[in-house]
Design a protein around this motif. Structure first.
Motif, PDB file in Angstrom:
ATOM      1  N   VAL A   9       0.840  -1.201   0.000  1.00  0.00           N
ATOM      2  CA  VAL A   9       0.000   0.000   0.000  1.00  0.00           C
ATOM      3  C   VAL A   9       0.874   1.250   0.000  1.00  0.00           C
ATOM      4  O   VAL A   9       0.629   2.206  -0.743  1.00  0.00           O
ATOM      5  N   VAL A  10       1.912   1.261   0.840  1.00  0.00           N
ATOM      6  CA  VAL A  10       2.811   2.412   0.908  1.00  0.00           C
ATOM      7  C   VAL A  10       3.511   2.609  -0.436  1.00  0.00           C
ATOM      8  O   VAL A  10       3.619   3.737  -0.947  1.00  0.00           O
ATOM      9  N   LEU A  11       3.994   1.544  -1.047  1.00  0.00           N
ATOM     10  CA  LEU A  11       4.643   1.640  -2.352  1.00  0.00           C
ATOM     11  C   LEU A  11       3.666   2.148  -3.413  1.00  0.00           C
ATOM     12  O   LEU A  11       4.029   2.951  -4.274  1.00  0.00           O
ATOM     13  N   ALA A  12       2.428   1.697  -3.367  1.00  0.00           N
ATOM     14  CA  ALA A  12       1.421   2.142  -4.338  1.00  0.00           C
ATOM     15  C   ALA A  12       1.144   3.636  -4.176  1.00  0.00           C
ATOM     16  O   ALA A  12       1.070   4.381  -5.160  1.00  0.00           O
ATOM     17  N   VAL A  13       1.002   4.091  -2.933  1.00  0.00           N
ATOM     18  CA  VAL A  13       0.760   5.521  -2.683  1.00  0.00           C
ATOM     19  C   VAL A  13       1.949   6.347  -3.147  1.00  0.00           C
ATOM     20  O   VAL A  13       1.787   7.378  -3.808  1.00  0.00           O
ATOM     21  N   LEU A  17       1.946   9.185  -6.142  1.00  0.00           N
ATOM     22  CA  LEU A  17       2.442  10.541  -5.901  1.00  0.00           C
ATOM     23  C   LEU A  17       3.587  10.887  -6.847  1.00  0.00           C
ATOM     24  O   LEU A  17       3.661  12.010  -7.369  1.00  0.00           O
ATOM     25  N   ALA A  18       4.484   9.944  -7.091  1.00  0.00           N
ATOM     26  CA  ALA A  18       5.612  10.193  -7.997  1.00  0.00           C
ATOM     27  C   ALA A  18       5.114  10.461  -9.415  1.00  0.00           C
ATOM     28  O   ALA A  18       5.595  11.368 -10.104  1.00  0.00           O
ATOM     29  N   ILE A  19       4.160   9.679  -9.868  1.00  0.00           N
ATOM     30  CA  ILE A  19       3.592   9.888 -11.204  1.00  0.00           C
ATOM     31  C   ILE A  19       2.895  11.254 -11.272  1.00  0.00           C
ATOM     32  O   ILE A  19       3.017  11.983 -12.254  1.00  0.00           O
ATOM     33  N   GLY A  20       2.178  11.614 -10.222  1.00  0.00           N
ATOM     34  CA  GLY A  20       1.507  12.921 -10.178  1.00  0.00           C
ATOM     35  C   GLY A  20       2.492  14.070 -10.253  1.00  0.00           C
ATOM     36  O   GLY A  20       2.288  15.028 -11.009  1.00  0.00           O
ATOM     37  N   PHE A  21       3.570  13.976  -9.494  1.00  0.00           N
ATOM     38  CA  PHE A  21       4.580  15.037  -9.535  1.00  0.00           C
ATOM     39  C   PHE A  21       5.279  15.099 -10.889  1.00  0.00           C
ATOM     40  O   PHE A  21       5.612  16.166 -11.380  1.00  0.00           O
ATOM     41  N   ALA A  22       5.499  13.947 -11.515  1.00  0.00           N
ATOM     42  CA  ALA A  22       6.135  13.923 -12.831  1.00  0.00           C
ATOM     43  C   ALA A  22       5.214  14.518 -13.900  1.00  0.00           C
ATOM     44  O   ALA A  22       5.678  15.169 -14.839  1.00  0.00           O
ATOM     45  N   ALA A  23       3.912  14.313 -13.779  1.00  0.00           N
ATOM     46  CA  ALA A  23       2.957  14.803 -14.775  1.00  0.00           C
ATOM     47  C   ALA A  23       2.596  16.264 -14.569  1.00  0.00           C
ATOM     48  O   ALA A  23       2.105  16.923 -15.487  1.00  0.00           O
TER      49      ALA A  23
END
Length: 120
Positions: A9-13, A17-23
């Protein structure tokens, strides 16, 4: 919950978040492009309006001349109307040129004189 499930769950969150910041920069660039396009369209509409107003003014000058030649205007009336309309046309020409220069990214020029040949 087991330890491995919490880890997933932590890795998924973190992944989301990483994808959101990259986009985020891509989304911001898209918004900037849309607002730039809207500004360009608005400026093009302003230039078109200025050109239409100038065309109407030049047509008025020709109509004043035609009315004078037809005997519908005295020389004094023709001179007064012609002078006023030519001043209006010169002002509209400067405005149109200012808008076109701003649209092209060039610095606006000062007062441009309007050749009389453009008015007949």
């Amino acid at each position: 919950m087991s330890g491995s499930l919490i880890g997933i769950v932590v890795l998924a969150v973190v992944g989301v978040l990483a994808i959101g910041f990259a986009a985020l920069p891509l989304l911001a660039a898209e918004d900037a492009g849309a607002s730039r396009t809207a500004r360009e369209e608005a400026r093009a509409a302003e230039i078109a309006e200025a050109e239409e107003a100038l065309a109407r003014s030049l047509a008025s000058i020709r109509e004043i001349e035609a009315d004078h030649r037809a005997g519908n205007l005295s020389e004094e009336d023709r001179a007064a109307l012609d002078t006023a309309e030519r001043q209006r046309a010169a002002s509209l020409l400067r405005e149109r040129d200012r808008l076109a220069s701003a649209s092209a990214g060039a610095p606006p020029t000062g007062d441009a004189s309007m050749p009389r040949s453009d008015l007949s």
